[in-house]
Design a protein around this motif. Structure first.
Motif, short mmCIF file in Angstrom:
data_model
loop_
_atom_site.label_atom_id
_atom_site.label_comp_id
_atom_site.label_asym_id
_atom_site.label_seq_id
_atom_site.Cartn_x
_atom_site.Cartn_y
_atom_site.Cartn_z
N CYS A 65 37.89 37.88 40.96
CA CYS A 65 38.97 37.90 41.94
C CYS A 65 39.33 39.32 42.38
O CYS A 65 40.28 39.48 43.13
N TYR A 67 38.23 42.67 44.44
CA TYR A 67 37.31 43.12 45.49
C TYR A 67 37.47 44.62 45.68
O TYR A 67 38.57 45.09 45.97
N ALA A 94 41.44 45.04 46.24
CA ALA A 94 42.24 43.84 46.47
C ALA A 94 42.08 42.90 45.29
O ALA A 94 41.02 42.85 44.66
N ILE A 95 43.14 42.17 44.99
CA ILE A 95 43.10 41.15 43.95
C ILE A 95 43.58 39.85 44.56
O ILE A 95 44.63 39.80 45.20
N ASP A 96 42.79 38.80 44.36
CA ASP A 96 43.16 37.48 44.86
C ASP A 96 43.91 36.75 43.74
O ASP A 96 43.31 36.26 42.79
N SER A 98 45.38 34.01 43.83
CA SER A 98 45.19 32.55 43.79
C SER A 98 44.05 32.20 42.84
O SER A 98 43.97 31.08 42.36
N CYS A 100 43.19 34.57 40.18
CA CYS A 100 43.45 35.32 38.94
C CYS A 100 44.05 34.41 37.89
O CYS A 100 44.95 33.62 38.17
N ARG A 129 45.94 31.78 51.46
CA ARG A 129 45.09 32.90 51.88
C ARG A 129 45.84 34.23 51.86
O ARG A 129 45.23 35.28 51.88
N GLU A 130 47.15 34.18 51.81
CA GLU A 130 47.95 35.40 51.77
C GLU A 130 48.19 35.90 50.35
O GLU A 130 48.88 36.89 50.15
N THR A 132 45.88 37.16 48.50
CA THR A 132 44.99 38.29 48.26
C THR A 132 45.76 39.54 48.68
O THR A 132 46.00 39.77 49.85
N HIS A 133 46.15 40.33 47.68
CA HIS A 133 46.97 41.51 47.94
C HIS A 133 46.11 42.77 47.91
O HIS A 133 45.34 42.98 46.97
N GLU A 134 46.26 43.59 48.93
CA GLU A 134 45.48 44.82 49.07
C GLU A 134 46.13 45.95 48.29
O GLU A 134 47.19 45.80 47.71
#
Length: 186
Positions: A65, A67, A94-96, A98, A100, A129-130, A132-134
């Motif tokens: 998760c 990126y 970025a870490i997703d 949803s 993790c 889809r939101e 995933t935090h950058e």
């Protein structure tokens, strides 16, 4: 003996009356923030300056998760006649959340202390889809990471620090000694 009709209703009403007179312990969440334990796991915060883009966190993540994108930059030689150096520059982290599962493996394997647990837990989104935090959002959460707990004053000194103190004392003693006369007078 058969049960008396309506006895279940009477027992239920008795329980209701008993609990109605007791003080409630429920906290009204949005108005009163909960006190979290110091080691609670909220989200992962990123300290960008320590990240060397080694990719260990992304490789060890069981959910894949994380990126990471990067590019190489060439640094000029520090001294004349030296060689140029290249280094990785972080483009995207970025870490997703949803995906993790909050296992903390990424934080444990990071050799440069770039990832930390933040107690922040209010990051719900209306669209999956939101989640995933950058890196800019991860950096904001970094500032909510609490300071590490103080060392136990009764604990013995770590071996590394004791060895460093011993080396400093030895060096100070060697510098304080007057130099020995080696060959007599000339």
């Amino acid at each position: 003996m058969p049960p008396i009709p309506g006895s279940g209703l009477a027992k239920g009403l008795a329980v209701t009356l008993r609990t109605m007179t007791k003080k409630t312990v429920t906290q009204q969440y949005p108005d009163a923030q909960p006190e979290l334990p110091p080691r609670s796991r909220g989200v992962i915060g990123l300290f960008e300056e320590n990240c060397t883009v080694c990719m260990l966190c992304a490789r060890e993540c069981p959910d894949w998760c994380i990126y990471i994108d990067s590019h190489k930059e060439t640094m000029p030689a520090a001294a004349p006649g030296g060689r140029e150096r290249s280094r990785n520059v972080l483009d995207r982290f970025a870490i997703d959340f949803s995906l993790c599962m909050y296992c903390g493996i990424c934080i444990e394997v990071c050799p440069f202390d770039a990832l930390f647990w933040s107690p922040e837990f209010e990051y719900a989104e209306t669209d999956i889809r939101e989640l995933t935090h950058e890196r800019d959002k991860l950096r904001e959460w970094m500032w909510t990471v609490p300071a590490p707990p103080a060392l136990d004053p009764g604990a013995e000194e770590p071996k590394e620090i004791a060895a460093a103190h011993k080396a400093v004392e030895k060096l100070a003693a060697a510098q304080a000694e007057p130099p020995a006369d080696e060959g007599g007078t000339a």
